[in-house]
Write an enzyme that holds these catalytic residues in place. Structure first.
Site, PDB file in Angstrom:
ATOM      1  N   GLU A 305       6.707  22.420  85.624  1.00 11.52           N
ATOM      2  CA  GLU A 305       6.942  22.035  84.070  1.00 11.52           C
ATOM      3  C   GLU A 305       8.761  21.900  83.683  1.00 11.52           C
ATOM      4  OE1 GLU A 305       3.696  22.231  81.721  1.00 11.52           O
ATOM      5  OE2 GLU A 305       3.411  20.794  82.627  1.00 11.52           O
ATOM      6  N   HIS A 349      -2.644  31.329 108.537  1.00  8.47           N
ATOM      7  CA  HIS A 349      -3.552  30.326 109.667  1.00  8.47           C
ATOM      8  C   HIS A 349      -3.515  28.500 108.564  1.00  8.47           C
ATOM      9  CE1 HIS A 349      -5.479  33.491 111.625  1.00  8.47           C
ATOM     10  NE2 HIS A 349      -5.238  34.022 110.597  1.00  8.47           N
ATOM     11  N   LYS A 457      -0.063   9.952  80.132  1.00  8.50           N
ATOM     12  CA  LYS A 457      -1.062  10.330  78.928  1.00  8.50           C
ATOM     13  C   LYS A 457      -0.685   8.844  78.353  1.00  8.50           C
ATOM     14  CE  LYS A 457      -0.428  15.125  78.020  1.00  8.50           C
ATOM     15  NZ  LYS A 457       0.655  16.320  77.046  1.00  8.50           N
TER      16      LYS A 457
HETATM   17  O1  PA5 Z   1       3.077  24.056  78.929  1.00  7.88           O
HETATM   18  C1  PA5 Z   1       2.378  23.342  78.364  1.00  7.88           C
HETATM   19  O2  PA5 Z   1       2.755  23.718  77.073  1.00  7.88           O
HETATM   20  C2  PA5 Z   1       1.530  22.666  78.990  1.00  7.88           C
HETATM   21  O3  PA5 Z   1       0.728  22.247  80.367  1.00  7.88           O
HETATM   22  C3  PA5 Z   1       0.666  22.267  78.066  1.00  7.88           C
HETATM   23  O4  PA5 Z   1       0.452  23.895  78.080  1.00  7.88           O
HETATM   24  C4  PA5 Z   1      -0.861  21.791  78.581  1.00  7.88           C
HETATM   25  O5  PA5 Z   1      -0.589  20.451  78.439  1.00  7.88           O
HETATM   26  C5  PA5 Z   1      -1.966  21.675  77.389  1.00  7.88           C
HETATM   27  O6  PA5 Z   1      -1.593  21.538  76.631  1.00  7.88           O
HETATM   28  P1  PA5 Z   1      -2.697  22.115  75.431  1.00  7.88           P
HETATM   29  O7  PA5 Z   1      -2.623  23.300  75.163  1.00  7.88           O
HETATM   30  O8  PA5 Z   1      -2.059  21.711  74.161  1.00  7.88           O
HETATM   31  O9  PA5 Z   1      -3.925  21.098  75.348  1.00  7.88           O
END
Ligand code: PA5
Length: 490
Positions: A305, A349, A457
């Site tokens: 990410e 493995h 989303k």
């Molecule tokens: O790193 C991030 O900000 C995202 O991956 C969030 O952790 C994830 O989408 C979950 O979001 P939230 O805590 O708003 O439910």
């Protein structure tokens, strides 16, 4: 006095893996870039306005006050006294750090044996998927009167977590009665989002219902284990102070300007060169420890990410002097190393065949543990394995894997943990976070957002009929339907 982590980067260099490694000339050529990256990162970290605005406030998490820690520990004690089970609901950064901590810092088979978990509550993780099978089995088998729910969502809007909370609430209401809200804690944004609204509403009616813990401003999900994970750590008996001490120690080691003396910077720089110059586009993280496998899963989110991005970054300065980063839509990047989590020795493995003989497009990072929590000697005599310690065999397997990769000129490096403890684990997480932040600078990217996850989303929200979706998003989805030719559906 704790022993510190060590980093062995030898096998990332050409003297070890020939043309697949970094040459001294390549390292020299990147010196100016590294210097600028270091200068810029330092500047943002030193500027509170930019730090919060750009979501780098996580560097301050290990400095949380004794008072804050004590408050969380007190809540954890209350919950542990009254309940046999705690379900944590959350996904992504609101789940992976907790699961990684659970596996690394709590004894294996935690839920199965009361003695192992020192009579504390069993710990479950849900809301990290839309698979109906896991949550339904869990709720069918737990007693709602003996179960506490902690819902974690920074935005308070995430579908998976929301869906699980609605279900868990209905289950608690039915089984635990009207005051079921007292069995829920919400960890969410201090001001925004529908979960925060709900907390405020319920708290207005009954201060013991939907209690909530503060999330710090300017900390993104995947960088927030030392914030949103604290109640879980306290409930599981982890020493938060040692964890913070480890993170602080690593922050200081990773704040040195010279990359040759800064483990996170050197790790990032060498991976950057290997990606840019040697096409090593896959990053395999392979701890030789079963308990660190989920930490490798946590790292997948961190790397993917943070650095898998479409656009380069454009830096501007706001009227108050803070930095503002925007995606530069004229400057498409569309790259990023792909992380893969594996673990030794089970994946020797499995993926190891490809690591050694498949395409030479990976860099493997091993995590080696010097001292395990248990000693286990193989009994008997006369056999090759008789009298050997499992831990010594594990370390030998790691060394052998390293050797096998080097023989085939496959770049790899090793992070050496003296032991898996709150201190070293805190340091390990901070090392990776600093390395990712530095690599974002090298690539000139915003490492702290994740715009790519919005696409799915938006599509889901559109199909579910959520009000308020921007017109251009609706138009984009309508004008680009998924195309299915039935002849290819067999
Ligand atoms: O790193 C991030 O900000 C995202 O991956 C969030 O952790 C994830 O989408 C979950 O979001 P939230 O805590 O708003 O439910």
């Amino acid at each position: 006095m704790e022993t510190e982590l060590k980093f062995d980067f030898n096998n990332l260099f050409s003297f070890s893996v020939k043309e697949h490694g970094v040459t001294p000339q390549e390292l020299d050529a990147a010196a100016a870039l590294a210097q600028e990256a270091s200068r810029h990162l330092k500047k943002i970290i030193a500027d509170p306005l930019s730090r919060v605005n750009l979501s780098l406030e996580w560097v301050k998490l290990p400095e949380q006050s004794e008072e804050d820690i004590a408050q969380i520990e007190s809540l954890a004690r209350q919950i542990a006294k009254e309940y046999e089970n705690v379900i944590f609901l959350g996904i992504g950064g609101s789940y992976l750090g907790l699961k990684a901590a659970q596996d690394a810092l709590c004894p294996p088979y935690y839920n199965d044996f009361e003695r192992v978990r020192k009579n504390g509550p069993r710990v479950y993780f849900e809301g990290n998927n839309l698979d109906p099978d896991t949550l339904s089995i869990l709720l069918d088998n737990l007693d709602p009167k003996k179960t506490f729910v902690v819902v974690i969502s920074k935005s308070g809007e995430t579908t998976e977590t929301k869906a699980a909370l609605i279900l868990a609430e209905a289950w608690l209401k039915k089984g635990a009665g009207v005051n079921y809200g007292r069995q829920i804690v919400a960890i969410t944004d201090p001001e925004k989002g529908s979960l925060r609204k709900r907390v405020n509403l319920e708290q207005g009616k009954d201060p013991l219902s939907f209690r909530s813990l503060p999330l710090l401003k300017g900390v993104g999900g995947r960088f927030s284990e030392f914030n949103m994970g604290l109640l879980h750590l306290a409930l599981s008996g982890v020493d938060i102070r040692r964890l913070f001490a480890g993170a602080r120690g690593m922050l200081s080691r990773c704040s040195v300007d010279d990359p040759l003396k800064n483990p996170a910077y050197l790790y990032a720089l060498l991976h950057y060169i290997l990606y840019q110059k040697k096409a090593k586009s896959l990053a395999v993280l392979m701890p030789f420890s079963q308990t660190l496998k989920s930490t490798a899963d946590w790292y997948i989110q961190l790397l993917a990410e943070s650095l898998g991005k479409k656009y380069h970054r454009q830096i501007q300065t706001g009227p108050d002097g803070r930095e503002i980063w925007e995606a530069n839509r004229q400057d498409i990047f569309n790259r990023g190393r792909t992380p893969i989590s594996a673990s030794g020795t089970n994946d020797l493995h499995s993926i190891q065949q490809n690591n050694v003989e498949g395409e030479n497009n990976k860099v493997v990072t091993f995590i080696r543990v010097e001292k395990f929590n248990s000693e286990l000697k193989i009994p008997g005599e006369g056999e090759l394995l008789s009298g050997r310690d499992f831990s010594a065999l594990m370390q030998l397997a790691q060394e052998a894997t390293e050797w096998a990769l080097v023989r085939q000129n496959r770049p790899n490096c090793t992070i050496i943990l003296p032991e898996v403890s709150a201190y070293t684990w805190g340091a390990l997480l901070f090392f990776f976070q600093m390395a990712v932040a530095f690599e974002g600078e090298l690539f000139n990217l915003n490492a702290f957002d994740q715009p790519g996850v919005e696409g799915y989303k938006n599509y889901m929200y559109y199909k579910l009929g959520k009000p308020g979706i921007p017109e251009e998003v609706v138009e984009e989805i309508k004008s680009h339907p998924l195309v299915k030719d039935h002849k290819y559906i067999l």
